[in-house]
Write an enzyme that holds these catalytic residues in place. Structure first.
Site, short mmCIF file in Angstrom:
data_model
loop_
_atom_site.label_atom_id
_atom_site.label_comp_id
_atom_site.label_asym_id
_atom_site.label_seq_id
_atom_site.Cartn_x
_atom_site.Cartn_y
_atom_site.Cartn_z
N HIS A 97 0.74 -1.17 0.01
CA HIS A 97 0.17 0.02 -0.15
C HIS A 97 0.95 1.28 -0.05
O HIS A 97 0.84 1.91 -0.92
CB HIS A 97 -1.03 0.03 1.15
CG HIS A 97 -1.78 -1.25 1.02
ND1 HIS A 97 -2.78 -1.42 0.06
CD2 HIS A 97 -2.18 -2.11 2.43
CE1 HIS A 97 -3.47 -2.56 0.51
NE2 HIS A 97 -3.19 -2.91 1.59
N ASP A 141 -4.99 -8.27 -3.71
CA ASP A 141 -5.30 -7.83 -2.10
C ASP A 141 -6.60 -8.61 -1.74
O ASP A 141 -6.68 -9.76 -1.58
CB ASP A 141 -5.19 -6.35 -1.97
CG ASP A 141 -5.22 -6.12 -0.51
OD1 ASP A 141 -5.45 -7.17 0.46
OD2 ASP A 141 -5.37 -4.91 0.05
ZN LIG Z 1 -3.52 -6.84 2.66
#
Ligand SMILES: [Zn+2]
Length: 437
Positions: free
Chosen positions: A264, A315
């Site tokens: 991220h 994800d």
């Molecule tokens: Zn994750």
């Protein structure tokens, strides 16, 4: 010896016509552009190297379509995710992961990085085999026909301040990093599977425990992944507790470096970006999840300019489409800056292929070249989305997962004419997800 003939193929960052690719023992032994098919298996369309999904939580696939009512943030999405996490056992985890990985293969993904923290029974007691859940994932990847790096995740506390795990979180925890390392050391790799390490986040691993995980990864020369600054709330709590950003806490523990991938990296300071780039720490962006969870837009271009290799992950699997993840790197920057042209199409394809494999510890995959693992992903050029686009790298702005017609992993055909060779993927997904709700 197996022979494939690609109508067009991406070789050394250019598109070549009529490429004969010879394969032996899962490796590419020759690449000859401008060749005739001459009895080789034909791959009509544009053949890309294998695509890597560098960040996955397989079980989140069961949340798809079930978190879109009402408003909220990451934090109340997480409540529903925890409710799901409480229901899984090794058998249902295997069934769900097998179908999810098969969905990935259909989309052109030849290797997945599974960020795995559902280690123990719902009460937190280990199963008889303490790695029953991780082994279920490795078997699932083998069934689906792709490679896996099992990123065995250390998860110890529920807050940066060290509050204990509670409720559904209890099954995530090993107690301390030493016990995590003992369990992770007992994981068995397989020809299609590597084992790496993960720090869930600075929220879940206290700073004084980080060194044990860093040392473990170093001793195995294994990848080390960590969720980093996905949420402003995590940054605020970290600053309040340590007086440092999450990136600084990781840097001080020696956790950054060329085998580390920060996942991220959405909310960073200028100094954080410099620190990540200077240490060659890779960054895995997960644009479709970050948009689904209203996380924000990570500074992809600035991170790449600072020196961080960029890779991609699906994800939470809100969708599984590596083309959508790749083009989002560029398209999200456009939204932020009101300008076009931050990443060129070839860079986007490299993020989805060679950079992802490298982040997962497979330095011998992700390009079509002699000596590399024989991973081939063929994209149709005659679908309603791709017709007229041509065989150049700009296909990344046009194609979607259903345009993948053939997938070869380690020299074996796993997807043929758009279908998985051994799994009824939609049927297994429906059964595996349906059994959980
Ligand atoms: Zn994750």
């Amino acid at each position: 010896m197996t022979r494939y003939w690609a109508e067009h193929a991406r070789v050394a960052d250019t598109t070549e016509p009529g490429v004969l690719i010879e394969v032996s023992a899962g490796r590419i032994t020759s690449v000859t552009p401008g060749a005739a098919p001459d009895g080789a298996t034909r791959l009509p369309g544009l053949t890309l190297p294998g695509l890597a999904n560098a960040h996955s939580h397989a079980f989140h696939r069961a949340l798809r379509g079930r978190t879109h009512d009402g408003s909220g943030t990451f934090w109340n999405w997480r409540e529903r995710m925890y409710a799901l996490a409480a229901r899984l056992d090794p058998d249902s985890y295997h069934a769900l992961a097998r179908a999810t990985y098969a969905e990935m293969v259909l989309a052109g993904i030849t290797c997945v990085g599974e960020f795995h923290y559902l280690h123990h029974s719902p009460t937190g007691e280990p199963y008889d085999d303490p790695n029953a859940m991780g082994d279920a994932l490795i078997r699932a990847a083998g069934d689906a026909g792709l490679r896996i790096t099992l990123l065995d995740t250390c998860y110890l506390t529920s807050t940066v301040g060290g509050e204990p795990l509670e409720g559904p979180q209890r099954r995530f925890g090993d107690g301390d990093a030493q016990r995590w390392a003992q369990r992770a050391s007992a994981m068995t790799p397989a020809p299609h599977a590597k084992v790496g390490a993960a720090v869930h986040s600075v929220r879940a691993v206290p700073a004084d425990q980080l060194g044990t995980i860093v040392d473990w990864a170093a001793s195995y020369q294994a990848p080390l992944h960590v969720h980093l600054s996905e949420q402003r709330g995590e940054n605020d709590a970290c600053l309040a507790h340590y007086g440092r950003t999450p990136t600084e806490v990781l840097a001080d523990a020696g956790a950054l470096g060329r085998r580390t991938t920060a996942v991220h990296a959405t909310h960073l300071t200028d100094l954080d970006r410099t620190e990540l780039g200077d240490t060659d720490t890779a960054v895995c962006l997960c644009p479709t999840t970050e948009r689904d969870l209203a996380d924000g837009i990570g500074p992809a271009r600035a991170l790449a300019d600072a020196g961080s290799p960029i890779c991609l992950g699906s994800d939470s699997h809100a969708i599984i489409d590596p083309f959508e993840e790749a083009r989002a790197l560029e398209l999200d920057e456009r939204l932020r800056t009101e300008r076009r042209g931050h990443f060129d199409a070839a860079e986007l394809l490299r993020a989805a292929s060679v950079a992802g494999h490298a982040a997962l510890g497979w330095d011998d995959a992700g390009t079509i070249a002699v000596g590399q693992r024989a991973d081939l992903v063929t994209v149709r050029l005659d679908s309603v989305r791709t017709a007229g686009v041509g065989p150049g790298p700009a296909i990344v702005f046009a194609a979607s997962a259903p345009d993948v017609s053939h997938v070869v992993v380690d020299g074996r055909i796993v997807v043929r004419d758009g279908g998985h060779v051994s799994i009824d993927v939609a049927g297994e997904l429906a059964r595996a997800v349906g059994a959980l709700w």
